[in-house]
Design a protein around this motif. Structure first.
Motif, PDB file in Angstrom:
ATOM      1  N   TYR A   1       0.844  -1.184   0.000  1.00 29.02           N
ATOM      2  CA  TYR A   1       0.000   0.000   0.000  1.00 29.02           C
ATOM      3  C   TYR A   1       0.886   1.244   0.000  1.00 29.02           C
ATOM      4  O   TYR A   1       1.973   1.256   0.573  1.00 29.02           O
ATOM      5  N   GLN A  27       0.830   5.292   1.137  1.00 29.78           N
ATOM      6  CA  GLN A  27       0.115   6.262   1.953  1.00 29.78           C
ATOM      7  C   GLN A  27       0.730   7.646   1.735  1.00 29.78           C
ATOM      8  O   GLN A  27       1.752   7.990   2.301  1.00 29.78           O
ATOM      9  N   PRO A  63       0.748  11.921   1.916  1.00 33.52           N
ATOM     10  CA  PRO A  63       0.528  12.793   3.083  1.00 33.52           C
ATOM     11  C   PRO A  63      -0.937  12.950   3.488  1.00 33.52           C
ATOM     12  O   PRO A  63      -1.222  13.208   4.650  1.00 33.52           O
ATOM     13  N   SER A  64      -1.853  12.782   2.563  1.00 38.81           N
ATOM     14  CA  SER A  64      -3.279  12.896   2.909  1.00 38.81           C
ATOM     15  C   SER A  64      -3.714  11.817   3.891  1.00 38.81           C
ATOM     16  O   SER A  64      -4.706  11.972   4.604  1.00 38.81           O
ATOM     17  N   GLY A  65      -2.980  10.704   3.915  1.00 39.78           N
ATOM     18  CA  GLY A  65      -3.293   9.640   4.860  1.00 39.78           C
ATOM     19  C   GLY A  65      -4.067   8.471   4.280  1.00 39.78           C
ATOM     20  O   GLY A  65      -4.072   7.387   4.852  1.00 39.78           O
ATOM     21  N   GLU A  66      -4.740   8.694   3.165  1.00 36.19           N
ATOM     22  CA  GLU A  66      -5.559   7.626   2.612  1.00 36.19           C
ATOM     23  C   GLU A  66      -4.686   6.539   2.009  1.00 36.19           C
ATOM     24  O   GLU A  66      -3.768   6.821   1.250  1.00 36.19           O
ATOM     25  N   LEU A  67      -4.959   5.309   2.345  1.00 32.47           N
ATOM     26  CA  LEU A  67      -4.197   4.186   1.821  1.00 32.47           C
ATOM     27  C   LEU A  67      -4.568   3.931   0.372  1.00 32.47           C
ATOM     28  O   LEU A  67      -5.748   3.870   0.026  1.00 32.47           O
ATOM     29  N   PHE A 101       3.738   0.712   2.668  1.00 33.55           N
ATOM     30  CA  PHE A 101       3.571  -0.382   3.624  1.00 33.55           C
ATOM     31  C   PHE A 101       3.470  -1.712   2.899  1.00 33.55           C
ATOM     32  O   PHE A 101       2.703  -1.852   1.940  1.00 33.55           O
ATOM     33  N   ILE A 153      -5.296  -7.585   8.293  1.00 34.54           N
ATOM     34  CA  ILE A 153      -4.001  -7.387   7.659  1.00 34.54           C
ATOM     35  C   ILE A 153      -2.983  -6.944   8.694  1.00 34.54           C
ATOM     36  O   ILE A 153      -3.258  -6.077   9.519  1.00 34.54           O
ATOM     37  N   PHE A 169       0.461  -5.131   9.113  1.00 38.02           N
ATOM     38  CA  PHE A 169       1.289  -4.207   8.355  1.00 38.02           C
ATOM     39  C   PHE A 169       2.729  -4.191   8.846  1.00 38.02           C
ATOM     40  O   PHE A 169       2.999  -4.367  10.042  1.00 38.02           O
ATOM     41  N   GLY A 170       3.647  -3.977   7.910  1.00 40.33           N
ATOM     42  CA  GLY A 170       5.015  -3.679   8.298  1.00 40.33           C
ATOM     43  C   GLY A 170       5.090  -2.262   8.832  1.00 40.33           C
ATOM     44  O   GLY A 170       4.095  -1.524   8.846  1.00 40.33           O
ATOM     45  N   SER A 171       6.255  -1.881   9.264  1.00 41.30           N
ATOM     46  CA  SER A 171       6.428  -0.563   9.887  1.00 41.30           C
ATOM     47  C   SER A 171       6.462   0.576   8.879  1.00 41.30           C
ATOM     48  O   SER A 171       6.389   1.738   9.253  1.00 41.30           O
ATOM     49  N   ARG A 210       9.434   5.298   4.491  1.00 39.90           N
ATOM     50  CA  ARG A 210       9.133   6.663   4.012  1.00 39.90           C
ATOM     51  C   ARG A 210      10.056   6.967   2.845  1.00 39.90           C
ATOM     52  O   ARG A 210      11.281   7.017   3.002  1.00 39.90           O
TER      53      ARG A 210
END
Lengths: 114, 119
Positions: A37, A39, A41-45, A91, A102, A104-106, A109
């Motif tokens: 996935y 992500q 800056p807006s945050g939406e995956l 991610f 699900i 998720f990994g860490s 960036r």
């Protein structure tokens, strides 16, 4: 817990460079699914890819490609000719099915510099 | 394509108040919905799994009395943060699983997230 490890916390490259994001997963299951996935800056995956454990074929989608290696439990993601718009947190994740919870990994960036 | 919405997209509340976040599947029926929480610069952590008509299953360490989940229909799940405190400030993301396209397989779709700030 069956972890997903993204060892690269942050990556910064200059635009047009190729970049590979690493992902290593743990599993005791024969059947599982792996995901990537994005992500912004807006945050939406933003869903990028889903791969089940029986399909080891590598996939290419435009500038994106994925290398699934069961022998090393890795599912790496490569962006070719990176662009500034690729800057985001990426991610890697796993699930027992295509619709189960699900893990998720860490996250990595990624910063693409002009 | 499948769409999952969340409302509100962001909310600011005072410490001690309760906040309700809605998660809706807009064009498919969701048999299961999940709630995740993401603190700044961290990964998404699963909070709970919600099935329509039954009690939610909470992950270890998540207080079920603090984070109330109601999945009253196949298209709506709500997360209520009760007696919110500043440490509850986070990005809350829901997801819904279902078959959105005829002939398609069951897939998990994520909502756009809700930013909660508790003052």
């Amino acid at each position: 817990a069956q972890k997903v490890t993204q060892a690269q916390t942050e990556i910064s490259v200059v635009e047009k460079e190729d970049v590979t994001l690493d992902c290593v997963y743990e599993t005791r299951d024969t059947t599982y699914y792996l995901f990537w996935y994005k992500q912004p800056p807006s945050g939406e995956l933003v869903f990028l890819i889903r791969r089940n454990s029986f399909d080891e074929q590598n996939e290419i989608s435009g500038r994106y490609s994925w290398n699934f290696q069961k022998s090393t439990s890795s599912f790496n993601f490569t962006i070719t000719a990176s662009q500034v718009v690729d800057s985001a947190v990426y991610f890697c994740a796993r699930g027992n099915s295509s619709a189960s919870k699900i893990i998720f990994g860490s996250g990595t960036r990624l910063s693409i510099r002009p | 394509g499948a769409v999952v919405s969340q409302h509100p997209s962001r909310v600011i509340c005072k410490s001690g108040t309760s906040v309700k976040i809605e998660c809706r599947s807009l064009d498919f029926q969701a048999t299961t919905m999940f709630w995740y929480r993401q603190f700044p610069k961290q990964s998404l952590m699963l909070m709970a799994t919600s099935n329509e008509g039954s009690k939610a299953t909470y992950e270890q360490g998540v207080e079920k009395d603090k984070f109330l989940i109601n999945h009253a229909s196949l298209t709506l799940s709500t997360l209520t943060v009760t007696s919110a405190h500043p440490e509850d400030s986070s990005f809350y993301i829901c997801s819904a699983t279902g078959v959105a396209e005829r002939g398609g397989s069951e897939t998990q779709y994520f909502g756009p997230g809700t930013r909660l700030l508790v003052l």
